[in-house]
Design an enzyme around this catalytic site. Structure first.
Site, PDB file in Angstrom:
ATOM      1  N   CYS A  64       0.837  -1.213   0.000  1.00  0.00           N
ATOM      2  CA  CYS A  64       0.000   0.000   0.000  1.00  0.00           C
ATOM      3  C   CYS A  64       0.869   1.260   0.000  1.00  0.00           C
ATOM      4  CB  CYS A  64      -0.921   0.005   1.233  1.00  0.00           C
ATOM      5  SG  CYS A  64      -2.099  -1.331   1.262  1.00  0.00           S
TER       6      CYS A  64
HETATM    7  N1  SAJ Z   1       5.740   2.148   9.314  1.00  0.00           N
HETATM    8  C1  SAJ Z   1       6.738   2.853   9.979  1.00  0.00           C
HETATM    9  N2  SAJ Z   1       6.382   3.731  10.954  1.00  0.00           N
HETATM   10  C2  SAJ Z   1       5.066   3.931  11.298  1.00  0.00           C
HETATM   11  C3  SAJ Z   1       4.063   3.211  10.612  1.00  0.00           C
HETATM   12  C4  SAJ Z   1       4.424   2.325   9.634  1.00  0.00           C
HETATM   13  O1  SAJ Z   1       7.928   2.682   9.696  1.00  0.00           O
HETATM   14  O2  SAJ Z   1       4.811   4.730  12.217  1.00  0.00           O
HETATM   15  C5  SAJ Z   1       6.109   1.229   8.244  1.00  0.00           C
HETATM   16  C6  SAJ Z   1       5.692  -0.202   8.538  1.00  0.00           C
HETATM   17  O3  SAJ Z   1       6.711  -0.889   9.222  1.00  0.00           O
HETATM   18  C7  SAJ Z   1       5.498  -0.743   7.111  1.00  0.00           C
HETATM   19  C8  SAJ Z   1       5.009   0.455   6.330  1.00  0.00           C
HETATM   20  O4  SAJ Z   1       5.402   1.611   7.088  1.00  0.00           O
HETATM   21  O5  SAJ Z   1       6.713  -1.174   6.576  1.00  0.00           O
HETATM   22  C9  SAJ Z   1       3.503   0.490   6.098  1.00  0.00           C
HETATM   23  O6  SAJ Z   1       2.913   0.326   7.357  1.00  0.00           O
HETATM   24  P1  SAJ Z   1       1.314   0.617   7.568  1.00  0.00           P
HETATM   25  O7  SAJ Z   1       1.069   0.579   9.049  1.00  0.00           O
HETATM   26  O8  SAJ Z   1       0.887   1.780   6.824  1.00  0.00           O
HETATM   27  O9  SAJ Z   1       0.620  -0.720   7.025  1.00  0.00           O
HETATM   28  P2  SAJ Z   1       0.078  -1.078   5.583  1.00  0.00           P
HETATM   29  O10 SAJ Z   1       1.049  -0.866   4.515  1.00  0.00           O
HETATM   30  O11 SAJ Z   1      -0.495  -2.433   5.733  1.00  0.00           O
HETATM   31  O12 SAJ Z   1      -1.088  -0.012   5.340  1.00  0.00           O
HETATM   32  C10 SAJ Z   1      -2.431  -0.400   5.354  1.00  0.00           C
HETATM   33  C11 SAJ Z   1      -3.201   0.762   4.775  1.00  0.00           C
HETATM   34  N3  SAJ Z   1      -4.564   0.347   4.616  1.00  0.00           N
HETATM   35  C12 SAJ Z   1      -5.197   0.633   3.478  1.00  0.00           C
HETATM   36  O13 SAJ Z   1      -4.659   1.196   2.549  1.00  0.00           O
HETATM   37  C13 SAJ Z   1      -6.612   0.214   3.396  1.00  0.00           C
HETATM   38  C14 SAJ Z   1      -3.103   1.972   5.706  1.00  0.00           C
HETATM   39  O14 SAJ Z   1      -3.970   2.995   5.221  1.00  0.00           O
HETATM   40  C15 SAJ Z   1      -3.533   1.597   7.099  1.00  0.00           C
HETATM   41  O15 SAJ Z   1      -3.419   2.720   7.955  1.00  0.00           O
HETATM   42  C16 SAJ Z   1      -2.624   0.474   7.593  1.00  0.00           C
HETATM   43  O16 SAJ Z   1      -2.831  -0.651   6.710  1.00  0.00           O
HETATM   44  C17 SAJ Z   1      -3.005   0.061   9.007  1.00  0.00           C
HETATM   45  O17 SAJ Z   1      -3.147   0.987   9.835  1.00  0.00           O
HETATM   46  O18 SAJ Z   1      -3.091  -1.153   9.233  1.00  0.00           O
END
Ligand code: SAJ
Length: 418
Positions: free
Chosen positions: A259
């Site tokens: 994403c």
């Molecule tokens: N990450 C960081 N620091 C943070 C948050 C995330 O380094 O503070 C990294 C994570 O380790 C990962 C990447 O960013 O490598 C993405 O993390 P993410 O929490 O955004 O997870 P995703 O990629 O699964 O994002 C999805 C998205 N959902 C949809 O698009 C419907 C996102 O909008 C959601 O917020 C996220 O899931 C969620 O919260 O689970």
């Protein structure tokens, strides 16, 4: 209604099963025969769809799975939930195009088509709609209805379950919006109608661009304040006590998944295509995040140097290979790039992650080992990339000679924090 959900992945299957549970007759269509075999057997491969729920709607006949396009002959609503990956930074829309043709060939007057796949603003009206008209010979807005409704699936999120997450809905005209809103009103607790597909397409990209930019902010903050001798993690925690106007993000070894590193680039690509100018925030954020693996490797090298250990030939153990905390997915995970960079420096890299399915071991670009006390103790440097709950953090703290902690979970004289 007779519903087709084209694409039975982590977005399409939950929608198909929920639609069947609320009374629709649903055909789950996918081109992947292995998926269809498992679905027909009532064996769910999607975390938030228990096999018991799948079997229940199979048993009543409310849901059926197929790869046979003949089964798509008479739908009232078709929802397209196919992948939209990037290929070398360019959106790959071939799955949407192929599926649009398949749906268009079976489109009847009075039916509705909804796109859910994440895409650039304008895609529904500029790409999907013409294909549907061409393949069906019908006129959109007159003979059939069209709209866009972005997915907001948060796998494993117990707080925001599938139907509790507000659902943005849109149509190319008032009738399309009315029918599409009505369909989703029967499935989601809250729907959010907007004025047209472009707004809905953009809202989805904005949601993930917001995350990408703010994660890249704290990533760059961490790299710079480390050099200033200030603990960014502590500052972030302190800032997070502000009850308004702040949202906590934490530094990490890079941004993975299918994403965040992808969706915002649909926006920057469209802006470049249409306006010939860069979307600077997206490009900057992507650049900062893409260089986090380089920063992690530099910190490992510095840590070895400080301990008088030569980089070449040193044994490195990477802990947490999937793209995020407690995830099982390896897609775009920073661990691959970090292993590649360390190997290029002549180190001997091993990786451990209990969340990676055995079947995915072959996708790793490093030997896979267990996160055992022996492996931890034998490494010249340990790198904690993801602090999965299945890791024994106390054991790592105790046995590692030197550990670079990318998640700020460990402490001790042998620990350095990203
Ligand atoms: N990450 C960081 N620091 C943070 C948050 C995330 O380094 O503070 C990294 C994570 O380790 C990962 C990447 O960013 O490598 C993405 O993390 P993410 O929490 O955004 O997870 P995703 O990629 O699964 O994002 C999805 C998205 N959902 C949809 O698009 C419907 C996102 O909008 C959601 O917020 C996220 O899931 C969620 O919260 O689970």
């Amino acid at each position: 209604m007779d519903v087709v959900v084209a694409g039975q992945g982590y977005v399409g299957l939950p929608l198909a099963v929920r639609a069947a549970e609320v009374g629709h007759r649903v055909v789950g269509y996918d081109v992947d025969l292995n998926r269809i075999k498992r679905l027909i057997a009532g064996d769910s491969y999607v975390e938030d769809v228990a096999s018991s729920r799948l079997r229940a709607v199979l048993d009543t006949g409310a849901y059926s799975a197929t790869a046979d396009t003949a089964a798509l002959a008479s739908f009232d609503i078709a929802v397209i939930t196919v992948p939209t990956p990037l290929r070398n930074g360019v959106p790959d829309l071939t799955y949407i195009e192929t599926c649009a043709r398949t749906v268009g060939e079976r489109l009847r007057p009075g039916a509705t088509v909804v796109l859910e796949s994440t895409t650039y603003p304008g895609c529904t009206e500029e790409l999907l709609l013409p294909i549907l008209e061409k393949t069906s010979g019908l006129k959109s807005g007159v003979d059939f209805l069209v709209g866009f409704s972005p997915e907001r699936i948060a796998p494993g999120n117990k707080r925001w379950s599938f139907d509790a997450t507000p659902k943005i809905v849109s149509g190319i005209d008032a009738k399309s919006l009315e029918v599409i809103k009505g369909f989703y009103d029967g499935i989601f607790q809250t729907t959010v109608p907007v004025s047209g597909p472009r707004v809905a397409e953009l809202a989805k990209l904005l949601e993930n661009t917001f995350r990408l930019v703010n994660i890249s902010l704290v990533n760059e903050l961490a790299t710079l304040t480390k050099a200033l001798g200030v603990n960014a993690w502590e500052a972030i925690d302190a800032a997070a006590t502000k009850p308004f106007g702040f949202m906590r993000f934490t530094p990490g070894p890079g941004v993975g998944g299918h994403c965040l590193p992808v969706d915002p680039l649909f926006l920057s690509w469209k802006v470049e295509q249409e306006l010939g100018v860069p979307f600077r925030f997206v490009n900057l954020a992507d650049d900062v995040n893409r260089h986090m693996p380089d920063y992690v490797v530099q910190r490992v090298v510095d840590g070895l140097d400080k301990r008088g250990l030569p980089v070449k030939g040193s044994r490195i153990l990477l802990l947490g290979l999937t793209y995020k905390y407690n995830a099982t997915d390896l897609r775009n995970s920073p661990s691959g790039r970090i292993a590649e960079l360390l190997t290029d420096l002549g180190t001997e890299v091993r990786g451990a992650d209990p969340n990676v399915p055995e079947s995915d071991t072959s996708k790793l670009n490093m030997p896979r080992v267990d996160a055992s006390p022996q492996e931890v103790a034998a490494a010249d440097a340990v790198v904690l990339l993801m602090d999965h709950t299945r890791f024994d953090l106390a054991m790592i703290e105790k046995n590692a000679r030197y550990v670079l902690d990318c998640r700020n979970r460990l402490s001790g004289a042998n620990v350095e924090t990203l």
